[in-house]
Design an enzyme around this catalytic site. Structure first.
Site, mmCIF file in Angstrom:
data_model
loop_
_atom_site.group_PDB
_atom_site.id
_atom_site.type_symbol
_atom_site.label_atom_id
_atom_site.label_comp_id
_atom_site.label_asym_id
_atom_site.label_seq_id
_atom_site.Cartn_x
_atom_site.Cartn_y
_atom_site.Cartn_z
ATOM 1 N N CYS A 149 79.289 69.718 68.149
ATOM 2 C CA CYS A 149 79.210 68.626 67.180
ATOM 3 C C CYS A 149 80.565 67.929 67.230
ATOM 4 O O CYS A 149 81.565 68.490 66.783
ATOM 5 C CB CYS A 149 78.927 69.144 65.771
ATOM 6 S SG CYS A 149 79.089 67.861 64.505
ATOM 7 N N CYS B 127 81.801 66.349 63.412
ATOM 8 C CA CYS B 127 82.301 67.300 62.413
ATOM 9 C C CYS B 127 82.166 68.675 63.071
ATOM 10 O O CYS B 127 82.792 68.898 64.087
ATOM 11 C CB CYS B 127 81.575 67.174 61.081
ATOM 12 S SG CYS B 127 79.808 66.843 61.127
ATOM 13 N N SER B 128 81.379 69.554 62.536
ATOM 14 C CA SER B 128 81.186 70.841 63.209
ATOM 15 C C SER B 128 79.822 71.405 62.862
ATOM 16 O O SER B 128 79.684 72.595 62.569
ATOM 17 C CB SER B 128 82.279 71.836 62.816
ATOM 18 O OG SER B 128 83.556 71.312 63.073
ATOM 19 N N CYS B 129 78.785 70.553 62.883
ATOM 20 C CA CYS B 129 77.436 71.005 62.560
ATOM 21 C C CYS B 129 77.064 72.193 63.448
ATOM 22 O O CYS B 129 77.419 72.236 64.621
ATOM 23 C CB CYS B 129 76.434 69.875 62.792
ATOM 24 S SG CYS B 129 76.750 68.448 61.730
#
Lengths: 196, 247, 247, 196
Positions: free
Chosen positions: D100, D103-105
């Site tokens: 991701c 962001c950091s999904c």
């Protein structure tokens, strides 16, 4: 030095001195190199050559033409050897603004050292994409009919703005005009005003 | 010109990166308003002047060239780059290049930094064991990058061009915001040293340089302010001829 | 769902930025190798778990939505964003939104932070003057963003598209590296809440979402590795029909 | 908590507690919300549901088909309600990798909490533009004839990789297979190996 910023990181200072001592030994730095730099910029403050060139261009149409088309020759007349300057003229139709997005290139031989804001991420990021908004923060509202040209110094060419001669200053002689011209006007974030 | 041995030390933490690096700030959002300092001094501390002097003399003496200097700054870790002040970046680049060019080892640098930390008043000159070089005369300290033409320029004023959309991991002076964009050649600026090779010890490879005009709407789409253009100085190999008329 | 008053406090230092913000990291250079931690714990400190719990419950209770949360992170100053750890960003976003949604004032937050700094052992619950809400049952804590279709999707699998090249100063989920690029619709993914409005209190405006395939050479030019593709989930309004065949 | 990282910034901790106390008062946080999160992730470590789904897919072609085309139904069979998962299958021709960039999904209901490297700028910046180089750092060399597909989680869909069943594990039952499957393999930065 006179004006030393209070927050000096001790680590940075000692690292700078370590590098200095190495470059001195290698014969790259001369013993007075730092003092000369300090002297040059602390006595020579302000946009000396830039202001003088602009003032002369305002009173002398031949000189103005030379400044716009052969800045090297125009600056040589003032005693400065500088070959990379491009002078861009502000008019009622065009407002020019100078930035360097990739680093902070700046025509320091004619303008002195750049202010910190010129080198800051906000100016570098925004001047190319929203110059009118940036200029507004500097108190300069550019009319919608006027084109804004942003000069991003991506190579070794350096840019200086030739501002509009202020109304009310028509009668002033060259040496008085020099004093009206600010660094900011030569970057393009201000206009020149006749003294009150 | 002083010649020092070529790259010998480790680079900047193995970083080679940089065309899409953090330094390429044009058009980025989120940095907030432009903050101005009232009555800003020429230097905020003496070490800033020292940093400037070191870079100036290193360029004049040929320890490194301007493109190598810029690339050394661009190799900083992005968080460090943003956290550092302008002259801290210069200092970092001088340290990186002093090591890479063999003028110092990281250990020697650290040893001296510790010495000066312990001896705050000590003059940098006191550690010099060799005879320092004499002062040079003052001038603008610019090293010319203009070279004689070897072939006629490919483009002329008014030619529509499109910039290449490249993402190589090396130094370049084609900003991200202007890649793959259509513009018009404003004028030819002479033949200049090519930073993309000169930063990497691959020679000067001089090329025609052009001032190119881009309409803001081409660069920023719907977000563009009205009546705006950006002018960039771009090397010939960044450009391709475009069909038809550009904005 | 608990409804709290709308935005009342100041934002994040006046920042509204962010589509071209620092969070948009795809394709950027200079960050160095991927560092892995051996035997990494689920949380490195209890406050990290607290940050996760606060975000989870705030989303479930409707204090803010996921797009507002992401946008609050994106509004961080770029140098702070890079310097912060993952959960520090979460904490910052919760603080920003707690103020903007009227759940706290900056002064109250600062006052309590000082209290807890002076009383290290104090339980957060000891300051609560009202009756805390009862625990909810455990589930994945996901808030669905899928909505019923109101119109047929404009594109179908195999359609060549080109992404829009926009730079608005608001939240979006079209990464910078994929703007103005040609791709092919891989499949339709249903109708989803639109982050670009939902992050700004402008409503859900659900739109068809598509998985879109981009050839690496379209995204990265000559620097692309061989045989690579990137798949992105993109909302319909990010896309325009392209002529001819895409890569 | 057991495993507390030693470098805990006191300012961050007190700020977190300040927010916690406010959200408790507002009825947003429940008194046991934090404990429940800690318990959930510290006991439920590892890619529980993800590994179980993959192991079942390896031994059951019908289930595999369901996992690839209707993951909601496939996960429901394992007792998990999760509607946003897309499972992408590795083959000799295609290697999948999840990231991701914005962001950091991460599909934490099936994989647990993401490791710090997944959330770090190096992984987020490089996985889309030089996945083969990144995979090499993870010890995974992808042959030139194999296409690398990077799934950048730009919306609320979440991605999990269905790795190749390791040679040498053909005879293993489902519950033994589960133990071979690592989180990294389900992100796509590792392959699954039969136990030595």
């Amino acid at each position: 030095m006179g004006k030393i910023h209070p927050n000096v990181d001790k680590y940075v200072v000692s690292r700078a001195r370590a590098l200095e001592s190495i470059l001195l030994e290698k014969g790259i730095l001369a013993p007075d190199s730092v003092d000369r730099i300090v002297k040059q910029y602390e006595s020579d403050t302000g946009p000396m050559y830039g202001a003088r060139a602009v003032a002369r261009a305002w009173v002398n149409p031949t000189y103005k033409q030379k400044l716009l088309t052969n800045s090297t020759a125009a600056l040589a007349e003032l005693g400065l050897k500088y070959e990379m300057l491009v002078v861009v003229e502000n008019t009622a139709q065009v407002h020019n603004l100078v930035v360097c997005t990739l680093c902070s290139c700046y025509p320091w031989p004619v303008l002195g050292l750049p202010p910190t804001w010129y080198k800051s991420p906000p100016y570098r990021s925004r001047a190319v994409s929203e110059p009118r908004a940036v200029l507004k923060e500097f108190g300069l509202e550019i009319s919608e009919s006027c084109e804004v040209r942003v000069w991003d110094s991506s190579a070794e060419m350096r840019y200086m703005v030739l501002p509009i001669r202020p109304p009310g200053a028509e009668a002033l002689p060259e040496d008085r005009l020099v004093k009206l011209i600010t660094r900011d006007a030569l970057i393009g974030v201000a206009t020149v005003h006749a003294a009150q | 010109m002083l010649k020092l041995p070529g790259a010998s030390g480790p680079g900047n933490n193995g970083r080679i990166g940089a065309i899409d690096g953090i330094h390429d700030l044009g058009g980025m959002h989120g940095f907030g308003p432009v903050n101005r300092e009232q009555d800003e001094p020429a230097f905020h501390a003496e070490w800033e002047a020292a940093a400037r002097a070191m870079v100036r003399e290193s360029l004049l003496q040929g320890l490194f060239n301007l493109d190598e200097f810029r690339h050394a700054i661009e190799r900083m870790a992005p968080d460090k780059y943003l956290a550092a002040t302008y002259y801290e970046r210069w200092l970092q680049a001088v340290a990186t290049l002093a090591v890479e060019k063999g003028a110092a080892t990281p250990e020697e640098l650290a040893r001296r930094a510790r010495y000066f930390e312990a001896h705050e008043g000590a003059d940098a000159i006191s550690l010099a064991k060799s005879t320092p070089r004499p002062s040079a005369s003052a001038d603008t300290g610019q090293v010319s990058v203009v070279r004689p033409a070897t072939a006629p320029p490919k483009f002329k004023a008014g030619d529509p061009i499109v910039t290449r959309d490249v993402h190589p991991k090396r130094h370049t002076r084609l900003p991200r915001y202007a890649r793959g964009k259509r513009g018009v050649v404003d004028r030819f600026r002479g033949v200049h040293v090519f930073p993309d090779t000169n930063a990497h010890g691959l020679g000067e490879n001089p090329q025609p340089l052009y001032s190119v005009r881009f309409d803001a709407s081409e660069l920023w789409g719907e977000s563009a302010e009205g009546r705006q253009a950006v002018y960039l100085d771009l090397w010939e190999s960044y450009l391709e001829a475009a069909q038809g008329k550009a904005a």
